[in-house]
Design an enzyme around this catalytic site. Structure first.
Site, PDB file in Angstrom:
ATOM      1  N   GLY A 203       0.826  -1.193   0.000  1.00 48.64           N
ATOM      2  CA  GLY A 203       0.000   0.000   0.000  1.00 48.64           C
ATOM      3  C   GLY A 203       0.862   1.246   0.000  1.00 48.64           C
ATOM      4  O   GLY A 203       2.079   1.178   0.211  1.00 48.64           O
ATOM      5  N   PRO A 204       0.255   2.395  -0.221  1.00 51.83           N
ATOM      6  CA  PRO A 204       1.020   3.653  -0.250  1.00 51.83           C
ATOM      7  C   PRO A 204       1.581   3.997   1.119  1.00 51.83           C
ATOM      8  O   PRO A 204       1.179   3.426   2.138  1.00 51.83           O
ATOM      9  CB  PRO A 204      -0.029   4.673  -0.716  1.00 51.83           C
ATOM     10  CG  PRO A 204      -1.346   4.055  -0.420  1.00 51.83           C
ATOM     11  CD  PRO A 204      -1.171   2.589  -0.515  1.00 51.83           C
ATOM     12  N   PRO A 205       2.512   4.942   1.190  1.00 54.13           N
ATOM     13  CA  PRO A 205       3.114   5.318   2.479  1.00 54.13           C
ATOM     14  C   PRO A 205       2.084   5.893   3.441  1.00 54.13           C
ATOM     15  O   PRO A 205       1.163   6.604   3.040  1.00 54.13           O
ATOM     16  CB  PRO A 205       4.152   6.375   2.101  1.00 54.13           C
ATOM     17  CG  PRO A 205       4.423   6.164   0.641  1.00 54.13           C
ATOM     18  CD  PRO A 205       3.143   5.666   0.058  1.00 54.13           C
ATOM     19  N   GLY A 206       2.252   5.575   4.722  1.00 52.92           N
ATOM     20  CA  GLY A 206       1.449   6.199   5.760  1.00 52.92           C
ATOM     21  C   GLY A 206       0.080   5.613   5.997  1.00 52.92           C
ATOM     22  O   GLY A 206      -0.716   6.205   6.724  1.00 52.92           O
ATOM     23  N   VAL A 207      -0.215   4.430   5.431  1.00 52.14           N
ATOM     24  CA  VAL A 207      -1.560   3.868   5.621  1.00 52.14           C
ATOM     25  C   VAL A 207      -1.607   2.872   6.778  1.00 52.14           C
ATOM     26  O   VAL A 207      -2.664   2.316   7.073  1.00 52.14           O
ATOM     27  CB  VAL A 207      -2.071   3.194   4.327  1.00 52.14           C
ATOM     28  CG1 VAL A 207      -2.246   4.215   3.232  1.00 52.14           C
ATOM     29  CG2 VAL A 207      -1.149   2.076   3.898  1.00 52.14           C
ATOM     30  N   GLY A 208      -0.474   2.606   7.447  1.00 56.90           N
ATOM     31  CA  GLY A 208      -0.509   1.763   8.648  1.00 56.90           C
ATOM     32  C   GLY A 208       0.007   0.357   8.480  1.00 56.90           C
ATOM     33  O   GLY A 208      -0.318  -0.513   9.280  1.00 56.90           O
TER      34      GLY A 208
ATOM     35  N   SER B 297      -7.354   4.392 -18.441  1.00 53.57           N
ATOM     36  CA  SER B 297      -8.706   4.588 -17.915  1.00 53.57           C
ATOM     37  C   SER B 297      -9.357   5.887 -18.386  1.00 53.57           C
ATOM     38  O   SER B 297     -10.548   6.099 -18.135  1.00 53.57           O
ATOM     39  CB  SER B 297      -8.673   4.563 -16.381  1.00 53.57           C
ATOM     40  OG  SER B 297      -7.907   5.631 -15.869  1.00 53.57           O
TER      41      SER B 297
ATOM     42  N   LYS C  66     -11.572   6.948  -7.138  1.00 55.24           N
ATOM     43  CA  LYS C  66     -12.059   7.828  -8.206  1.00 55.24           C
ATOM     44  C   LYS C  66     -13.450   8.374  -7.892  1.00 55.24           C
ATOM     45  O   LYS C  66     -13.728   9.563  -8.106  1.00 55.24           O
ATOM     46  CB  LYS C  66     -12.067   7.069  -9.530  1.00 55.24           C
ATOM     47  CG  LYS C  66     -10.670   6.746 -10.056  1.00 55.24           C
ATOM     48  CD  LYS C  66     -10.729   5.943 -11.345  1.00 55.24           C
ATOM     49  CE  LYS C  66      -9.325   5.644 -11.872  1.00 55.24           C
ATOM     50  NZ  LYS C  66      -9.350   4.845 -13.117  1.00 55.24           N
TER      51      LYS C  66
ATOM     52  N   THR D  65       3.132  -0.861   8.825  1.00 54.28           N
ATOM     53  CA  THR D  65       4.049  -1.232   9.911  1.00 54.28           C
ATOM     54  C   THR D  65       3.320  -1.349  11.236  1.00 54.28           C
ATOM     55  O   THR D  65       3.572  -2.282  12.010  1.00 54.28           O
ATOM     56  CB  THR D  65       5.169  -0.177  10.027  1.00 54.28           C
ATOM     57  OG1 THR D  65       5.834  -0.058   8.758  1.00 54.28           O
ATOM     58  CG2 THR D  65       6.182  -0.582  11.076  1.00 54.28           C
TER      59      THR D  65
END
Length: 783
Positions: free
Chosen positions: A363-368, A686, A729, A370
């Protein structure tokens, strides 16, 4: 052997003893009923019936809990022990076998009726009995020669016994055999058969005696060797002391050897380590190799060989911990709980839990990612170790260096286990997608063994050089993308995707977790700072653009610092943050989101894009000019998006008649397609139907509805293909004020992920081809 004499005698049950005819025996009598039986016998003819009880641990047996065959004995001596003790010491001599017939009374002692058993030998069988007696004596002489339990005087006495039955009973009393075996010999009334059984027992005891002698000799030889080694070591100590080289090397060696004995490693590895310990003890003081060997041995003995924490698999508690530490991420939580539930069922069924899947949180950085791993470790009761792999390029970081190199060290996996002190920690391999490789090797290839449950039970670190079992370690990996993870490594992991947080989720996370944490960090009380829900929404939308919440936490810290100034400098008691005073407090906004067009325009269509920070709207503009049929594409478009534009143009040309467009427009007009925010790279298929809609609008002169956004890939035949990132989106469309979104039919299944609050305000129209798209997006109906 016949019962010819009936007697009535007192009976004494014996615990762990059997008395044979012709054998004298001394034993203690402590039970009250037994003492009463002794007194009755002494008052009479001094005869008593002795038989063993089945269970020696039973305090007093019932009459049917003793053996039926016993021995009639004469009491030769009774000795009452001094000091007020109630225990008697008896000396008895067995006279004959007897069978218990009936119990006359049980109180105050057992008085029984017995039948004396006699053994009369006919003249014809005397040679057979004599042969058995002689063979018995030969066997016993061999046993006596190999055992120290039989005295020479006893052997002489036994050889003088001419009766075969009496000789067998006397020899039985000399053997160290079990009570059931003695009772069996007592109950065997046929003398030749009894002697044959006795010879077998003697042969067995002789074999055991020989083994005992061998063991004793080996022990004595070992003791002599140890004494010799001790003497030599003491001499070495004295020599080293004279030379000034004594630094407790012998004491150190002894400590290492004691630790090695208790180490659960293979014998061949123990032999190698013992050799290293011996070499260390002989090295002179200050020798460089001594430090290398000590570091290696310290690592070896600090590893938690077989030491594990008990695993807690309480699913309800695990759910509570995950919900406490993380808001949202429902799919990820469910997958982790499924994983834990399967481990619990396998544990309850007695199956191994060491071969479960290895989860890769992407997932992207900072989503939890770790923090979720940390929560799983807490729920399981395991030690938590985080190991960052970002920028690791050397294979030795994983497998360690060989000890032949200067400055050699164990790999990071073994170091992490050593740090945990248990062989079943939760080991988080963070940023596994950031692994590199160069001339020193490929660390991702070294991880293939670590992350394979079929192989990691014998992981061999180059420094440790002893196979270590990693199968009990719970590995969880994290990554921002799977594209840079080698396929072989990715195949060993189960990917669990964490999408970015929605705006509503960020608000909840900020209110529940981030703001209380920042208040504590900045020494503020809850009564001194409050942020309204709309104020929090403004911070998220105007000052952050991310999928996670790290920048949001930094902005909240900024708000807290500004509040601290207001309280300390201006003596303000409370600061309330709203959208109206936000810019005055922390400065002008950093980001803006495009709002929907306020009027219907020709050649302008609204598309939807997915970014690492979530979703965003994408305005696509088309201008048609007189020219020679050129197609111009600007806005820093990627190759895939350029191909989508060309495919959209081809579709419009093929359908020009149905759309009311001049069929020769491509020969007389130039077309320019532009996507604003030219500094931002854009790519992906898309936007295909958005490009086609903008082209159709510009060429036909029909405006596009300003409240409609769309996403989908287009084919040359006008089919609409599915896309990814639908949740982000649709949320972006809602944020921009758009109330209708055109979505590929095949994405209908993805609508479950969209928050209900968004679906209540945005209408989704599912389309399969461009005819449906143009009908919904263009103002005038198709011709």
């Amino acid at each position: 052997m016949a019962e010819r004499i009936i007697l009535i005698l007192p009976m004494i049950p014996l615990r762990g003893l059997t008395v044979f005819p012709g054998v004298s025996l001394t034993f203690d009598v402590a039970r009250e009923k037994s003492r009463e039986a002794v007194k009755a016998a002494m008052a009479g003819n001094q005869m008593v019936f002795l038989t063993a009880q089945h269970d020696a641990a039973q305090d007093w047996p019932a009459h049917d809990e003793v053996y039926q065959i016993g021995c009639v004995a004469r009491i030769r001596q009774v000795l009452e022990l001094p000091g007020g003790s109630e225990t008697m010491k008896l000396l008895v001599e067995g006279t004959s076998r007897a069978r218990l017939i009936d119990v006359i009374r049980e109180e105050p002692y057992y008085q029984v009726e017995i039948g004396r058993l006699s053994d009369e030998v006919s003249e014809g069988l005397k040679p057979l009995y004599e042969a058995h007696r002689r063979q018995l004596l030969k066997s016993f002489e061999k046993y006596a020669a190999s055992s120290s339990r039989v005295s020479p005087e006893a052997m002489i006495a036994l050889s003088n016994i001419t009766d075969a039955s009496m000789a067998a009973d006397a020899i039985t009393g000399q053997l160290n055999i079990s009570l059931p075996e003695k009772q069996n010999l007592l109950e065997t009334l046929d003398t030749p058969q009894r002697i044959r059984q006795l010879i077998m027992l003697i042969d067995r005891e002789q074999y055991i005696a020989e083994l005992e002698r061998e063991i004793s000799e080996k022990v004595r030889a070992t003791i002599e060797k140890n004494q010799k080694e001790y003497y030599l070591r003491e001499q070495i100590k004295a020599i080293q002391s004279e030379l000034g080289e004594a630094e407790g090397s012998q004491q150190e060696q002894d400590i290492y050897l004691r630790q090695l004995d208790s180490l659960p490693i293979p014998d061949d590895a123990k032999a190698r380590v013992a050799k290293d310990i011996s070499r260390l003890s002989r090295l002179p003081a200050g020798y460089p190799e001594g430090g290398v060997l000590r570091n290696y041995l310290d690592l070896l003995f600090e590893m938690p060989w077989g030491k594990s924490d008990a695993e807690r698999l309480d699913i309800a508690k695990a759910r509570k911990i995950l919900d406490r530490d993380h808001y949202g991420l429902e799919r990820v939580k469910e997958r982790i709980l499924e994983y834990l539930a399967v481990r619990k069922l396998r544990q309850d069924a007695g199956q191994s839990t060491s071969k479960g899947p290895i989860l890769c949180l992407v997932g992207p950085p900072g989503v939890g990612k770790t923090s979720i791993a940390r929560s799983v470790a807490e729920a399981l009761g395991r030690k938590y170790i985080r190991m960052s792999l970002g920028g690791v390029r050397d294979e030795a970081e994983i497998r360690g260096h060989r000890r032949t190199y200067v400055g050699a060290m164990p790999g990071r996996i073994i170091n992490a286990i050593r740090q945990a002190g248990r062989d079943n920690p939760l080991l988080l391999l963070d940023e596994i997608d950031k692994l590199g490789s160069d001339f020193r090797g490929d660390p991702s290839s070294a991880l293939l063994e670590v992350l394979d449950p079929e192989q990691n039970n014998s992981f061999r670190d180059h420094y440790l050089e002893i196979p270590y079992d990693l199968s009990k370690v719970l590995f969880i990996t994290t990554a921002n993308t799977t594209e840079t993870i080698p396929q072989a490594l990715l195949d060993r992991m189960e990917v669990v995707t964490l999408s970015g947080y929605t705006e509503e989720e960020k608000i909840e996370i900020a209110q529940r977790h981030l703001l209380p944490h920042q208040l504590q960090q900045n020494a503020l009380k809850k009564t001194q700072l409050s942020i309204s829900r709309e104020g929090m929404r403004a911070i998220i939308s105007m000052y952050t653009r991310e999928a996670g919440v790290r920048q949001l936490e930094r902005e909240l810290a900024h708000v807290c610092r500004k509040t601290a100034i207001q309280i300390t400098e201006k003596s303000q008691k409370k600061v309330k943050v709203t959208p109206d005073n936000l810019e005055d407090l922390i400065g002008k906004r950093k980001f803006r989101y495009d709002r929907a067009q306020e009027q219907d325009l020709i050649g302008v269509a609204t598309g939807l894009a997915w970014t690492y920070a979530g979703g965003d709207t994408l305005m696509i503009e088309v201008n048609v000019m007189n020219g020679t049929g050129k197609l111009e594409l600007t806005g820093q478009l990627g190759d895939v998006m350029k191909e989508s534009a060309r495919a959209a143009l081809t579709y419009i040309r093929a359908r020009s008649a149905n759309l009311g467009i001049d069929e020769n427009f491509s020969a007389n007009h130039d077309i320019h397609i532009h996507v604003p925010e030219g500094a931002t790279p854009k790519d992906g298929p898309s936007a295909g139907i958005t490009l086609a809609t903008a082209l159709a609008s510009a060429l036909s002169g029909r405006p596009v509805r300003h409240n409609v956004a769309m996403t989908g890939e287009i084919t040359l035949r006008g089919r609409v293909l599915p896309i990814g990132g639908l949740k982000e989106k649709v949320i972006a469309a809602h944020r921009a004020g758009i109330d209708t979104v055109l979505v590929p039919e095949e994405n209908r299944r993805d609508t479950e992920e969209i928050p209900a609050t968004v679906l209540s305000k945005v209408k989704l129209i599912f389309v399969q081809d461009m005819n449906e798209v143009l009908e919904a997006a263009l103002l005038t109906s198709l011709a």
